[in-house]
Design a protein around this motif. Sequence first.
Motif, mmCIF file in Angstrom:
data_model
loop_
_atom_site.group_PDB
_atom_site.id
_atom_site.type_symbol
_atom_site.label_atom_id
_atom_site.label_comp_id
_atom_site.label_asym_id
_atom_site.label_seq_id
_atom_site.Cartn_x
_atom_site.Cartn_y
_atom_site.Cartn_z
ATOM 1 N N LEU A 138 0.828 -1.200 0.000
ATOM 2 C CA LEU A 138 0.000 0.000 0.000
ATOM 3 C C LEU A 138 0.870 1.261 0.000
ATOM 4 O O LEU A 138 0.604 2.207 -0.746
ATOM 5 N N PHE A 139 1.899 1.270 0.818
ATOM 6 C CA PHE A 139 2.813 2.415 0.848
ATOM 7 C C PHE A 139 3.495 2.589 -0.512
ATOM 8 O O PHE A 139 3.587 3.706 -1.031
ATOM 9 N N ARG A 140 3.973 1.493 -1.073
ATOM 10 C CA ARG A 140 4.635 1.574 -2.392
ATOM 11 C C ARG A 140 3.679 2.091 -3.456
ATOM 12 O O ARG A 140 4.045 2.917 -4.286
ATOM 13 N N ALA A 141 2.433 1.609 -3.437
ATOM 14 C CA ALA A 141 1.439 2.027 -4.424
ATOM 15 C C ALA A 141 1.142 3.518 -4.319
ATOM 16 O O ALA A 141 0.790 4.153 -5.310
ATOM 17 N N ARG A 142 1.308 4.074 -3.136
ATOM 18 C CA ARG A 142 1.065 5.506 -2.931
ATOM 19 C C ARG A 142 2.328 6.341 -3.087
ATOM 20 O O ARG A 142 2.321 7.535 -2.819
ATOM 21 N N GLY A 143 3.413 5.693 -3.468
ATOM 22 C CA GLY A 143 4.665 6.417 -3.688
ATOM 23 C C GLY A 143 5.386 6.792 -2.409
ATOM 24 O O GLY A 143 6.246 7.677 -2.418
ATOM 25 N N LEU A 144 5.059 6.118 -1.314
ATOM 26 C CA LEU A 144 5.738 6.390 -0.047
ATOM 27 C C LEU A 144 6.895 5.424 0.132
ATOM 28 O O LEU A 144 6.820 4.259 -0.270
ATOM 29 N N LYS A 145 7.953 5.904 0.757
ATOM 30 C CA LYS A 145 9.121 5.062 0.999
ATOM 31 C C LYS A 145 8.770 3.926 1.949
ATOM 32 O O LYS A 145 8.043 4.114 2.921
ATOM 33 N N VAL A 146 9.298 2.768 1.641
ATOM 34 C CA VAL A 146 9.155 1.622 2.533
ATOM 35 C C VAL A 146 10.547 1.331 3.072
ATOM 36 O O VAL A 146 11.422 0.873 2.355
ATOM 37 N N THR A 147 10.726 1.655 4.342
ATOM 38 C CA THR A 147 12.023 1.472 4.993
ATOM 39 C C THR A 147 11.928 0.325 5.998
ATOM 40 O O THR A 147 10.824 -0.068 6.396
ATOM 41 N N PRO A 148 13.069 -0.191 6.421
ATOM 42 C CA PRO A 148 13.027 -1.221 7.475
ATOM 43 C C PRO A 148 12.339 -0.705 8.742
ATOM 44 O O PRO A 148 11.651 -1.459 9.425
ATOM 45 N N GLN A 149 12.506 0.592 9.040
ATOM 46 C CA GLN A 149 11.858 1.161 10.215
ATOM 47 C C GLN A 149 10.339 1.099 10.072
ATOM 48 O O GLN A 149 9.635 0.709 11.007
ATOM 49 N N ARG A 150 9.838 1.486 8.913
ATOM 50 C CA ARG A 150 8.390 1.430 8.701
ATOM 51 C C ARG A 150 7.876 -0.004 8.754
ATOM 52 O O ARG A 150 6.817 -0.263 9.315
ATOM 53 N N GLN A 151 8.622 -0.921 8.183
ATOM 54 C CA GLN A 151 8.193 -2.316 8.223
ATOM 55 C C GLN A 151 8.167 -2.845 9.656
ATOM 56 O O GLN A 151 7.275 -3.614 10.021
ATOM 57 N N ALA A 152 9.102 -2.392 10.481
ATOM 58 C CA ALA A 152 9.099 -2.792 11.892
ATOM 59 C C ALA A 152 7.873 -2.219 12.604
ATOM 60 O O ALA A 152 7.264 -2.896 13.437
#
Length: 150
Positions: free
Chosen positions: A10-24
Amino acid sequence: MKTPAELTELFRARGLKVTPQRQAIFSVLHGDTAHPTAEWVYDAVSKSMPTISLRTVYQTLNDLAAMGEVHALDLGTGSSRFDPNVDVHHHLVCDECGRVVDVYADASVVRVPGPQKHGFTIDHTEVVFRGRCPECKSRNDQGKRKEVNA
């Protein structure tokens, strides 16, 4: 709440960065029913990722709220809470310890006298039931018994 993998997409589809921090953060929130504060999420994530910033946690939670993936709650318990349960529901709040519990109640029976008269359009209803959780009630009751016996 969506799975961490679904939130990543969902984040990728909206053009938002997906970082290890966000995944955590996604992982900590998944399956959580405690209505955590940003500080609680930060503490939980920083155990395995000490370089995460509180700002990153707030930004991610606010992004999730803007997408409708969590609800930001102001329940009068101090810090804002974030609710991963986006089903229509209400809350029980303990006035002593701040514990928050989801409750499913039919709020359609609540009548607001003349909201249109005041120019309001009601978009959603939020009901908060306040009292004491079983643990606080038990502690309080035990304290009263000790006072009586003293």
